[in-house]
Design a protein around this motif. Structure first.
Motif, PDB file in Angstrom:
ATOM      1  N   ARG A  33       0.821  -1.216   0.000  1.00 43.11           N
ATOM      2  CA  ARG A  33       0.000   0.000   0.000  1.00 43.11           C
ATOM      3  C   ARG A  33       0.853   1.263   0.000  1.00 43.11           C
ATOM      4  O   ARG A  33       0.574   2.201  -0.749  1.00 43.11           O
ATOM      5  CB  ARG A  33      -0.953  -0.019   1.190  1.00 43.11           C
ATOM      6  CG  ARG A  33      -1.982  -1.132   1.069  1.00 43.11           C
ATOM      7  CD  ARG A  33      -2.870  -1.209   2.269  1.00 43.11           C
ATOM      8  NE  ARG A  33      -3.710  -2.399   2.196  1.00 43.11           N
ATOM      9  CZ  ARG A  33      -4.845  -2.549   2.861  1.00 43.11           C
ATOM     10  NH1 ARG A  33      -5.269  -1.582   3.659  1.00 43.11           N
ATOM     11  NH2 ARG A  33      -5.540  -3.658   2.741  1.00 43.11           N
ATOM     12  N   LEU A  36       2.350   1.722  -3.524  1.00 41.45           N
ATOM     13  CA  LEU A  36       1.406   2.223  -4.525  1.00 41.45           C
ATOM     14  C   LEU A  36       1.045   3.685  -4.282  1.00 41.45           C
ATOM     15  O   LEU A  36       0.915   4.465  -5.232  1.00 41.45           O
ATOM     16  CB  LEU A  36       0.144   1.360  -4.559  1.00 41.45           C
ATOM     17  CG  LEU A  36       0.297  -0.004  -5.223  1.00 41.45           C
ATOM     18  CD1 LEU A  36      -1.017  -0.779  -5.153  1.00 41.45           C
ATOM     19  CD2 LEU A  36       0.755   0.128  -6.666  1.00 41.45           C
ATOM     20  N   LEU A  37       0.914   4.074  -3.020  1.00 43.11           N
ATOM     21  CA  LEU A  37       0.622   5.477  -2.719  1.00 43.11           C
ATOM     22  C   LEU A  37       1.810   6.370  -3.055  1.00 43.11           C
ATOM     23  O   LEU A  37       1.626   7.474  -3.576  1.00 43.11           O
ATOM     24  CB  LEU A  37       0.222   5.624  -1.246  1.00 43.11           C
ATOM     25  CG  LEU A  37      -1.134   5.020  -0.885  1.00 43.11           C
ATOM     26  CD1 LEU A  37      -1.346   5.059   0.629  1.00 43.11           C
ATOM     27  CD2 LEU A  37      -2.276   5.694  -1.618  1.00 43.11           C
ATOM     28  N   VAL A  40       1.862   7.023  -6.766  1.00 39.92           N
ATOM     29  CA  VAL A  40       0.907   8.074  -7.143  1.00 39.92           C
ATOM     30  C   VAL A  40       1.515   9.445  -6.890  1.00 39.92           C
ATOM     31  O   VAL A  40       1.455  10.333  -7.745  1.00 39.92           O
ATOM     32  CB  VAL A  40      -0.436   7.902  -6.383  1.00 39.92           C
ATOM     33  CG1 VAL A  40      -1.302   9.153  -6.502  1.00 39.92           C
ATOM     34  CG2 VAL A  40      -1.180   6.685  -6.897  1.00 39.92           C
ATOM     35  N   TRP A  68      -8.515  -3.237  -1.417  1.00 38.39           N
ATOM     36  CA  TRP A  68      -8.024  -1.880  -1.167  1.00 38.39           C
ATOM     37  C   TRP A  68      -7.615  -1.207  -2.470  1.00 38.39           C
ATOM     38  O   TRP A  68      -7.920  -0.025  -2.693  1.00 38.39           O
ATOM     39  CB  TRP A  68      -6.836  -1.918  -0.190  1.00 38.39           C
ATOM     40  CG  TRP A  68      -6.196  -0.592  -0.009  1.00 38.39           C
ATOM     41  CD1 TRP A  68      -6.568   0.401   0.854  1.00 38.39           C
ATOM     42  CD2 TRP A  68      -5.073  -0.078  -0.735  1.00 38.39           C
ATOM     43  NE1 TRP A  68      -5.744   1.489   0.706  1.00 38.39           N
ATOM     44  CE2 TRP A  68      -4.814   1.222  -0.255  1.00 38.39           C
ATOM     45  CE3 TRP A  68      -4.255  -0.594  -1.742  1.00 38.39           C
ATOM     46  CZ2 TRP A  68      -3.777   2.012  -0.749  1.00 38.39           C
ATOM     47  CZ3 TRP A  68      -3.225   0.190  -2.238  1.00 38.39           C
ATOM     48  CH2 TRP A  68      -2.986   1.476  -1.737  1.00 38.39           C
ATOM     49  N   THR A  69      -6.935  -1.941  -3.344  1.00 38.95           N
ATOM     50  CA  THR A  69      -6.490  -1.391  -4.626  1.00 38.95           C
ATOM     51  C   THR A  69      -7.683  -0.897  -5.437  1.00 38.95           C
ATOM     52  O   THR A  69      -7.663   0.208  -5.970  1.00 38.95           O
ATOM     53  CB  THR A  69      -5.711  -2.461  -5.427  1.00 38.95           C
ATOM     54  OG1 THR A  69      -4.588  -2.888  -4.656  1.00 38.95           O
ATOM     55  CG2 THR A  69      -5.237  -1.912  -6.760  1.00 38.95           C
ATOM     56  N   SER A  72      -9.880   1.916  -2.941  1.00 40.75           N
ATOM     57  CA  SER A  72      -9.246   3.131  -2.426  1.00 40.75           C
ATOM     58  C   SER A  72      -8.196   3.714  -3.361  1.00 40.75           C
ATOM     59  O   SER A  72      -8.197   4.905  -3.638  1.00 40.75           O
ATOM     60  CB  SER A  72      -8.585   2.852  -1.068  1.00 40.75           C
ATOM     61  OG  SER A  72      -9.544   2.436  -0.139  1.00 40.75           O
ATOM     62  N   TRP A  73      -7.301   2.872  -3.825  1.00 41.22           N
ATOM     63  CA  TRP A  73      -6.156   3.366  -4.585  1.00 41.22           C
ATOM     64  C   TRP A  73      -6.516   3.781  -6.006  1.00 41.22           C
ATOM     65  O   TRP A  73      -6.051   4.804  -6.501  1.00 41.22           O
ATOM     66  CB  TRP A  73      -5.052   2.303  -4.620  1.00 41.22           C
ATOM     67  CG  TRP A  73      -3.866   2.712  -5.412  1.00 41.22           C
ATOM     68  CD1 TRP A  73      -2.858   3.534  -5.009  1.00 41.22           C
ATOM     69  CD2 TRP A  73      -3.564   2.344  -6.765  1.00 41.22           C
ATOM     70  NE1 TRP A  73      -1.945   3.703  -6.029  1.00 41.22           N
ATOM     71  CE2 TRP A  73      -2.360   2.972  -7.117  1.00 41.22           C
ATOM     72  CE3 TRP A  73      -4.203   1.544  -7.711  1.00 41.22           C
ATOM     73  CZ2 TRP A  73      -1.785   2.829  -8.368  1.00 41.22           C
ATOM     74  CZ3 TRP A  73      -3.627   1.392  -8.953  1.00 41.22           C
ATOM     75  CH2 TRP A  73      -2.425   2.033  -9.266  1.00 41.22           C
ATOM     76  N   GLN A  76      -7.424   7.379  -7.003  1.00 41.64           N
ATOM     77  CA  GLN A  76      -6.301   8.314  -7.091  1.00 41.64           C
ATOM     78  C   GLN A  76      -5.520   8.104  -8.382  1.00 41.64           C
ATOM     79  O   GLN A  76      -5.119   9.057  -9.039  1.00 41.64           O
ATOM     80  CB  GLN A  76      -5.363   8.130  -5.900  1.00 41.64           C
ATOM     81  CG  GLN A  76      -6.000   8.427  -4.568  1.00 41.64           C
ATOM     82  CD  GLN A  76      -5.062   8.121  -3.436  1.00 41.64           C
ATOM     83  OE1 GLN A  76      -3.946   8.634  -3.408  1.00 41.64           O
ATOM     84  NE2 GLN A  76      -5.504   7.291  -2.508  1.00 41.64           N
TER      85      GLN A  76
END
Length: 142
Positions: A33, A36-37, A40, A68-69, A72-73, A76
Motif C-alpha cells: 500500500r 502504490l501510494l 501516485v 483496497w487497490t 481506495s487506490w 487516485q
C-alpha cells in the motif's frame, strides 16, 4: 550474513515520463500500500504519464489488498492521466489471476492503454514509445 532484498521499489525515467514499479516475492500489505501510494505521489510530482509494473517475480496479492487497490487506490490513480500501463506478467499463477481480475474490473474506468508482457524489456520499450528521446536505442532516421 543476512542480506535484505527490497520487495517493492520505484524507478523514474524522466526523459520518457515513465515510472517503473518493481515487485518481488510476497509483499506485505503495508509495503504494498505504501508503495502504490508513493507511486501516485511521484507520478503527480514528476508529471509522469507511463507506468510499467514489473511483477515477474511477485507472489500472490492478498485479497484484502486487492480490495483496497480497487476501492481506495484506483480512484487516485485514474486522476493521474497515465496513458500507458504495461504489466510484466508474474511467474506466479495466483498473482496473474489477482492482477488480471483487478485490471478487468478497473479497465472500464481507465482511459489509458493497458498491455501485458512476458518480458521486462518489451514492456519498457512499449511504455517509452512516443515519449522522449530514443537516440540511446540505436535507432536511426533518414
Amino acid at each position: 550474513m543476512d542480506v535484505t532484498v527490497p520487495r517493492f521499489w520505484l524507478e523514474i525515467d524522466k526523459p520518457h515520463r515513465l515510472l517503473v514499479l518493481h515487485c518481488q516475492g510476497f509483499v506485505a500489505s503495508e509495503v504494498y500500500r505504501e508503495g502504490l501510494l508513493e507511486a501516485v505521489q511521484v507520478t503527480r510530482k514528476e508529471y509522469l504519464r507511463n507506468w510499467v509494473m514489473d511483477t515477474k517475480h511477485m507472489k500472490v496479492i492478498r485479497q484484502v489488498d486487492q480490495q483496497w487497490t480497487m476501492q481506495s487506490w484506483f480512484s487516485q490513480f485514474k486522476l493521474l492521466g497515465v496513458r500507458r500501463l504495461g504489466i510484466v506478467v508474474s511467474d506466479d499463477i495466483f498473482n496473474q489471476m489477482a492482477i488480471s481480475g483487478m485490471v478487468a474490473t478497473l479497465r472500464p474506468d481507465f482511459s489509458g492503454e493497458v498491455e501485458y508482457f512476458q518480458g521486462y524489456n518489451s514492456a519498457l520499450f512499449w511504455a517509452r514509445e512516443g515519449e522522449g528521446d530514443f537516440s540511446d536505442l540505436g535507432l536511426f532516421s533518414v
